[in-house]
Motif scaffolding. Sequence first.
Motif, short mmCIF file in Angstrom:
data_model
loop_
_atom_site.label_atom_id
_atom_site.label_comp_id
_atom_site.label_asym_id
_atom_site.label_seq_id
_atom_site.Cartn_x
_atom_site.Cartn_y
_atom_site.Cartn_z
N TYR A 38 -2.96 0.66 -3.90
CA TYR A 38 -2.62 -0.46 -3.35
C TYR A 38 -2.37 -1.65 -4.22
CZ TYR A 38 -7.54 -2.08 -3.55
OH TYR A 38 -8.82 -2.29 -3.98
N GLU A 96 -4.09 -9.51 8.68
CA GLU A 96 -4.82 -8.47 8.48
C GLU A 96 -4.12 -7.20 9.05
OE1 GLU A 96 -5.82 -11.02 9.76
OE2 GLU A 96 -7.14 -11.78 8.34
N THR A 97 -2.80 -7.53 9.63
CA THR A 97 -2.22 -6.32 10.30
C THR A 97 -1.29 -5.73 9.32
OG1 THR A 97 -2.39 -7.14 12.46
CG2 THR A 97 -0.69 -5.71 12.06
N GLN A 98 -1.30 -4.41 9.13
CA GLN A 98 -0.54 -3.79 8.26
C GLN A 98 0.96 -3.34 9.03
OE1 GLN A 98 -2.11 -0.63 5.45
NE2 GLN A 98 -3.55 -2.25 4.63
N TYR A 99 2.00 -3.65 8.22
CA TYR A 99 3.34 -2.90 8.80
C TYR A 99 3.84 -1.75 7.98
CZ TYR A 99 2.86 -7.29 11.44
OH TYR A 99 2.29 -8.47 12.43
N PHE A 100 4.23 -0.82 8.40
CA PHE A 100 4.60 0.25 7.91
C PHE A 100 5.98 0.69 7.84
CE2 PHE A 100 0.64 2.40 7.18
CZ PHE A 100 -0.35 1.70 8.09
N GLY A 101 6.27 1.29 6.64
CA GLY A 101 7.87 2.05 6.43
C GLY A 101 8.06 2.80 7.40
N PHE A 106 4.02 6.99 3.20
CA PHE A 106 4.04 5.82 3.76
C PHE A 106 3.80 4.50 2.98
CE2 PHE A 106 5.15 6.95 8.21
CZ PHE A 106 4.67 8.14 8.51
N TYR A 130 -2.97 2.43 16.26
CA TYR A 130 -1.68 2.55 15.83
C TYR A 130 -1.22 4.01 16.47
CZ TYR A 130 -1.32 -0.63 11.86
OH TYR A 130 -1.16 -2.06 11.08
N ALA A 149 -3.19 -5.73 -4.22
CA ALA A 149 -3.32 -6.87 -3.53
C ALA A 149 -2.64 -8.21 -3.56
CB ALA A 149 -4.66 -7.23 -3.75
N TYR A 187 0.96 -1.35 0.07
CA TYR A 187 -0.08 0.01 0.07
C TYR A 187 0.94 1.32 0.16
CZ TYR A 187 -3.24 -3.47 1.92
OH TYR A 187 -4.12 -4.51 2.09
N TYR A 209 0.44 5.29 1.16
CA TYR A 209 -0.53 6.27 2.05
C TYR A 209 0.25 7.67 2.02
CZ TYR A 209 -2.94 2.31 4.30
OH TYR A 209 -3.75 1.25 4.33
N TYR A 249 -8.17 -6.28 0.43
CA TYR A 249 -8.13 -5.73 1.86
C TYR A 249 -7.52 -4.27 2.11
CZ TYR A 249 -7.08 -5.64 6.99
OH TYR A 249 -7.10 -5.23 8.36
N PRO A 262 -0.48 -12.61 11.55
CA PRO A 262 -1.97 -12.19 11.54
C PRO A 262 -1.90 -11.05 10.13
CG PRO A 262 -0.83 -10.50 12.85
CD PRO A 262 0.17 -11.72 12.55
#
Lengths: 114, 115
Positions: A48, A101-106, A90, B37, A50, A33, A35, B101, A99
């Motif tokens: 994004y 569904e959890t997004q991890y960010f730069g 980001f 977050y 998928a 993704y 943002y 998603y 998990p």
Amino acid sequence: NAGVTQTPKFQVLKTGQSMTLQCAQDMNHNSMYWYRQDPGMGLRLIYYSASEGTTDKGEVPNGYNVSRLNKREFSLRLESAAPSQTSVYFCASNGGNLPQETQYFGPGTRLLVL
Amino acid sequence: AQTVTQSQPEMSVQEAETVTLSCTYDTSESDYYLFWYKQPPSRQMILVIRQEAYKQQNATENRFSVNFQKAAKSFSLKISDSQLGDAAMYFCAYGSGGSNYKLTFGKGTLLTVNP
């Protein structure tokens, strides 16, 4: 294991210039993704992907293009930068191992367009 | 489209006390996820806690807990024994979409911790 990395960390552009923001993840995630974060606006989704080979528009796609180069890399391109694109960008990813569904960010890229 | 509302732009708390940050969301879906977050001055987005909508039990992570009210579409974050390091911007986020998603974020609450 670096997680999600972004380059550059900071960039100054003149109106009309172009640039590409790079993002890579080493977590074998399927989804990635982009943002943008502006004061008082939270994070808004630009584009994004998928899965490898697919991309879709988010909430604020105008003025941007993306490329999902492979499973690891997802780049964001500004063809003709405008002052309204001054923001913090980001990249994030999720999927693969739980998990999912959890997004991890730069760490973010701060972009200033003059 | 889903919306996420954080009605408190700023909050403050005394060190060692408890504070609750509010979040409401609007959706017609039954299967979704909710997140808080934390974004400190470094700008790094750090996951604090997550909640699956199908679980009735409220999530807890050490000093952080949520009050998930599905019928009311409310998802508040409680921080107990607040520490100076908790000072940050906190974002509530809603996730859904199956194979497409995506997360939708609120505008954030800036938390100040006073010594």
